[in-house]
Write an enzyme that holds these catalytic residues in place. Structure first.
Site, PDB file in Angstrom:
ATOM      1  N   LYS A  91       2.121  -3.358   7.300  1.00 38.78           N
ATOM      2  CA  LYS A  91       2.422  -3.551   5.867  1.00 38.78           C
ATOM      3  C   LYS A  91       3.881  -3.175   5.589  1.00 38.78           C
ATOM      4  O   LYS A  91       4.570  -3.846   4.812  1.00 38.78           O
ATOM      5  CB  LYS A  91       1.482  -2.703   4.987  1.00 38.78           C
ATOM      6  CG  LYS A  91       0.071  -3.218   4.895  1.00 38.78           C
ATOM      7  CD  LYS A  91      -0.032  -4.633   4.322  1.00 38.78           C
ATOM      8  CE  LYS A  91       0.185  -4.703   2.818  1.00 38.78           C
ATOM      9  NZ  LYS A  91      -0.055  -6.073   2.299  1.00 38.78           N
ATOM     10  N   TYR A 147      -1.902  -0.475  11.004  1.00 39.48           N
ATOM     11  CA  TYR A 147      -2.049  -1.136   9.695  1.00 39.48           C
ATOM     12  C   TYR A 147      -0.839  -0.863   8.809  1.00 39.48           C
ATOM     13  O   TYR A 147      -0.186  -1.793   8.305  1.00 39.48           O
ATOM     14  CB  TYR A 147      -3.335  -0.675   8.995  1.00 39.48           C
ATOM     15  CG  TYR A 147      -3.327  -0.952   7.512  1.00 39.48           C
ATOM     16  CD1 TYR A 147      -3.230  -2.256   7.034  1.00 39.48           C
ATOM     17  CD2 TYR A 147      -3.365   0.094   6.576  1.00 39.48           C
ATOM     18  CE1 TYR A 147      -3.192  -2.518   5.676  1.00 39.48           C
ATOM     19  CE2 TYR A 147      -3.329  -0.167   5.216  1.00 39.48           C
ATOM     20  CZ  TYR A 147      -3.237  -1.469   4.770  1.00 39.48           C
ATOM     21  OH  TYR A 147      -3.183  -1.730   3.425  1.00 39.48           O
ATOM     22  N   THR A 203       0.823  -1.206   0.000  1.00 41.02           N
ATOM     23  CA  THR A 203       0.000   0.000   0.000  1.00 41.02           C
ATOM     24  C   THR A 203       0.861   1.261   0.000  1.00 41.02           C
ATOM     25  O   THR A 203       2.010   1.230   0.452  1.00 41.02           O
ATOM     26  CB  THR A 203      -0.881   0.009   1.271  1.00 41.02           C
ATOM     27  OG1 THR A 203      -1.437   1.300   1.458  1.00 41.02           O
ATOM     28  CG2 THR A 203      -0.079  -0.319   2.514  1.00 41.02           C
ATOM     29  N   ASP A 204       0.268   2.372  -0.460  1.00 38.81           N
ATOM     30  CA  ASP A 204       0.982   3.656  -0.379  1.00 38.81           C
ATOM     31  C   ASP A 204       1.063   4.158   1.063  1.00 38.81           C
ATOM     32  O   ASP A 204       1.824   5.078   1.367  1.00 38.81           O
ATOM     33  CB  ASP A 204       0.321   4.714  -1.273  1.00 38.81           C
ATOM     34  CG  ASP A 204      -1.141   4.996  -0.931  1.00 38.81           C
ATOM     35  OD1 ASP A 204      -1.705   4.301  -0.053  1.00 38.81           O
ATOM     36  OD2 ASP A 204      -1.723   5.918  -1.544  1.00 38.81           O
ATOM     37  N   GLU A 205       0.272   3.537   1.961  1.00 38.91           N
ATOM     38  CA  GLU A 205       0.222   4.054   3.340  1.00 38.91           C
ATOM     39  C   GLU A 205       1.534   3.840   4.088  1.00 38.91           C
ATOM     40  O   GLU A 205       1.766   4.468   5.120  1.00 38.91           O
ATOM     41  CB  GLU A 205      -0.960   3.439   4.096  1.00 38.91           C
ATOM     42  CG  GLU A 205      -2.266   3.778   3.404  1.00 38.91           C
ATOM     43  CD  GLU A 205      -3.524   3.444   4.187  1.00 38.91           C
ATOM     44  OE1 GLU A 205      -3.488   3.463   5.423  1.00 38.91           O
ATOM     45  OE2 GLU A 205      -4.546   3.169   3.542  1.00 38.91           O
TER      46      GLU A 205
HETATM   47  P1  TYD Z   1     -10.734   4.088   4.205  1.00 37.22           P
HETATM   48  O1  TYD Z   1     -11.662   3.673   3.114  1.00 37.22           O
HETATM   49  O2  TYD Z   1     -10.895   3.455   5.554  1.00 37.22           O
HETATM   50  O3  TYD Z   1      -9.254   3.891   3.641  1.00 37.22           O
HETATM   51  P2  TYD Z   1      -7.828   4.418   4.268  1.00 37.22           P
HETATM   52  O4  TYD Z   1      -8.019   4.816   5.674  1.00 37.22           O
HETATM   53  O5  TYD Z   1      -6.972   3.228   4.126  1.00 37.22           O
HETATM   54  O6  TYD Z   1      -7.420   5.568   3.389  1.00 37.22           O
HETATM   55  O7  TYD Z   1     -10.865   5.654   4.404  1.00 37.22           O
HETATM   56  C1  TYD Z   1     -10.677   6.561   3.353  1.00 37.22           C
HETATM   57  C2  TYD Z   1     -10.795   7.957   3.934  1.00 37.22           C
HETATM   58  O8  TYD Z   1     -12.154   8.144   4.367  1.00 37.22           O
HETATM   59  C3  TYD Z   1      -9.922   8.178   5.162  1.00 37.22           C
HETATM   60  O9  TYD Z   1      -9.399   9.503   5.141  1.00 37.22           O
HETATM   61  C4  TYD Z   1     -10.864   8.008   6.326  1.00 37.22           C
HETATM   62  C5  TYD Z   1     -12.210   8.468   5.763  1.00 37.22           C
HETATM   63  N1  TYD Z   1     -13.375   7.778   6.348  1.00 37.22           N
HETATM   64  C6  TYD Z   1     -14.398   8.529   6.950  1.00 37.22           C
HETATM   65  O10 TYD Z   1     -14.361   9.774   6.992  1.00 37.22           O
HETATM   66  N2  TYD Z   1     -15.450   7.843   7.510  1.00 37.22           N
HETATM   67  C7  TYD Z   1     -15.532   6.484   7.503  1.00 37.22           C
HETATM   68  O11 TYD Z   1     -16.508   5.925   8.056  1.00 37.22           O
HETATM   69  C8  TYD Z   1     -14.495   5.735   6.863  1.00 37.22           C
HETATM   70  C9  TYD Z   1     -14.547   4.242   6.810  1.00 37.22           C
HETATM   71  C10 TYD Z   1     -13.440   6.428   6.300  1.00 37.22           C
END
Ligand code: TYD
Length: 361
Positions: A173, A169, A144-146
């Site tokens: 990774k 997480y 992942t890019d994270e």
């Molecule tokens: P997510 O889909 O969980 O992916 P990641 O955290 O790996 O990027 O979240 C994408 C973005 O959306 C992240 O900035 C967190 C935000 N988010 C919300 O605001 N509300 C939510 O309920 C979720 C699941 C994510």
């Protein structure tokens, strides 16, 4: 030293090769692509089925003669060793991971177990089987890019960006990526790693932003946006990711890394508003009605401000670029969820309810 794989040779020698794909949501799209595009390959799909619905994701190819499903867990080292001996896999595409940041905050150890120890188990099984002859073997690790941490308003992650993970997480990774690289350096295991931005598309479990919000809009439930919604992510349609994986699998040199991204940055709130507009149209609701469900909630701890990928290398070297625009991809995704309500119902029954209550209480 980089040792390059001869491209034409690979094609011939991979006929009848045994390729193990270890699954998650992205993996189901990779399995479908490989099973249909490469009838000469034997594709083994290993999945612990920890999330409901995973088997249903591949119903359309389950009877294909070059496809075998194996219900096992990468946390079981002995079983993996046995499977590698039995099936003599030539390559591994490793996509199995605990991948939801919010879950990693409440249960970090399970991320260490699956993402780090599970990867180690796969690495050990591959190394033990292949160590006398690494020719035409490949361990392909999907990441992942994270792992790169967070960006400010400008700049991009490229393949040389230093790892700087912020969540349990992304730390898990990053750890798994390091082990893959270390096995390459220490034992000569041929590997490649690709690091991708946020994926979206059919079959994604409704804990991630896009499928969760589609599900909530259908049910007229609140859309919980963290903080002020000004966090930025780069979004890639999952089938475009699968195409990139296919290219990297066949054409990348070993010991190589590619960043894969959608050239498609969105602030969360803007994305959610676009999704609301698409959903209003699809559900024949008055324009603006879904937006009323947006609710700002307490921010996620350690929330990364912005991710953005510079995917120039894979574009220049392998000729890959996304094939669908975000608007097209989002519409396909919404259409899929609206016409697969049974899938959604199945995966959101039982344990999902407990998770949801706990997370958004
Ligand atoms: P997510 O889909 O969980 O992916 P990641 O955290 O790996 O990027 O979240 C994408 C973005 O959306 C992240 O900035 C967190 C935000 N988010 C919300 O605001 N509300 C939510 O309920 C979720 C699941 C994510």
């Amino acid at each position: 030293m980089k040792c390059s794989r001869s491209k034409s040779k690979i094609k011939d020698e991979q006929k009848n090769s045994h390729n193990l794909v270890v699954l998650d949501f992205i993996g189901s799209h990779v399995v479908r692509l490989f099973v249909t595009k490469y009838p000469d390959y034997q594709i083994f799909n290993l999945d612990a089925l920890t999330y409901a619905g995973n088997l249903e994701n591949l119903k359309d190819i389950e009877d294909a003669s070059n496809y075998t499903f194996i219900k096992e867990d990468i946390n079981d080292a002995a079983v993996l060793k046995e499977l590698f001996l039995q099936h003599k896999f030539d390559s591994v595409i490793h996509l199995a991971a605990e991948s939801h940041v919010d879950r990693s905050i409440t249960d970090p150890l399970s991320f260490v177990k699956t993402n780090i120890i599970g990867t180690m188990n796969l690495l050990n099984a591959a190394k033990d089987l292949w160590k006398d002859n690494y020719e035409n073997k490949l361990f392909y690790h999907i990441s992942t890019d994270e792992v790169y941490g967070t960006l400010g308003e400008t700049g991009f992650f490229n393949e040389e960006t230093a790892y700087d993970p912020n969540s349990p997480y992304s730390a898990s990774k990053a750890g798994s990526d390091h082990f893959v690289r270390a096995y390459g350096e220490t034992y000569g295991l041929p590997y490649i790693i690709t690091n991708c931005s946020n994926n979206y598309g059919p079959n994604q479990f409704p804990e991630k932003l896009i499928p969760l919000f589609i599900h909530n809009i259908v049910q007229n439930k609140a859309l919980p946006v963290y903080g002020d919604g000004n966090y930025t992510r780069d979004w890639l349609y999952v089938e475009d990711h699968a195409i990139a994986i296919d290219l990297a699998f066949h054409k990348s040199e070993v010991k190589n890394t590619y960043n894969i991204g959608g050239f498609n940055e969105w602030k969360n709130l803007e994305l959610v508003k676009l999704l609301c507009t698409v959903m209003d149209k699809k559900l024949n609701r008055e324009n603006g009605s879904s937006q009323k469900l947006i609710t700002f909630i307490k921010d996620r701890p350690g929330h990364d401000k912005r991710y953005a990928i510079d995917a120039t290398r894979i574009n220049k070297e392998l000729g890959w670029k996304p094939s669908v625009t975000f608007e097209e991809g989002l519409e396909k995704t919404v259409d899929w969820y609206l016409s697969n309500e049974e899938w959604l119902r199945n995966v959101t029954s039982g344990k999902y309810q407990e998770y949801y209550e706990e997370q958004y209480r």
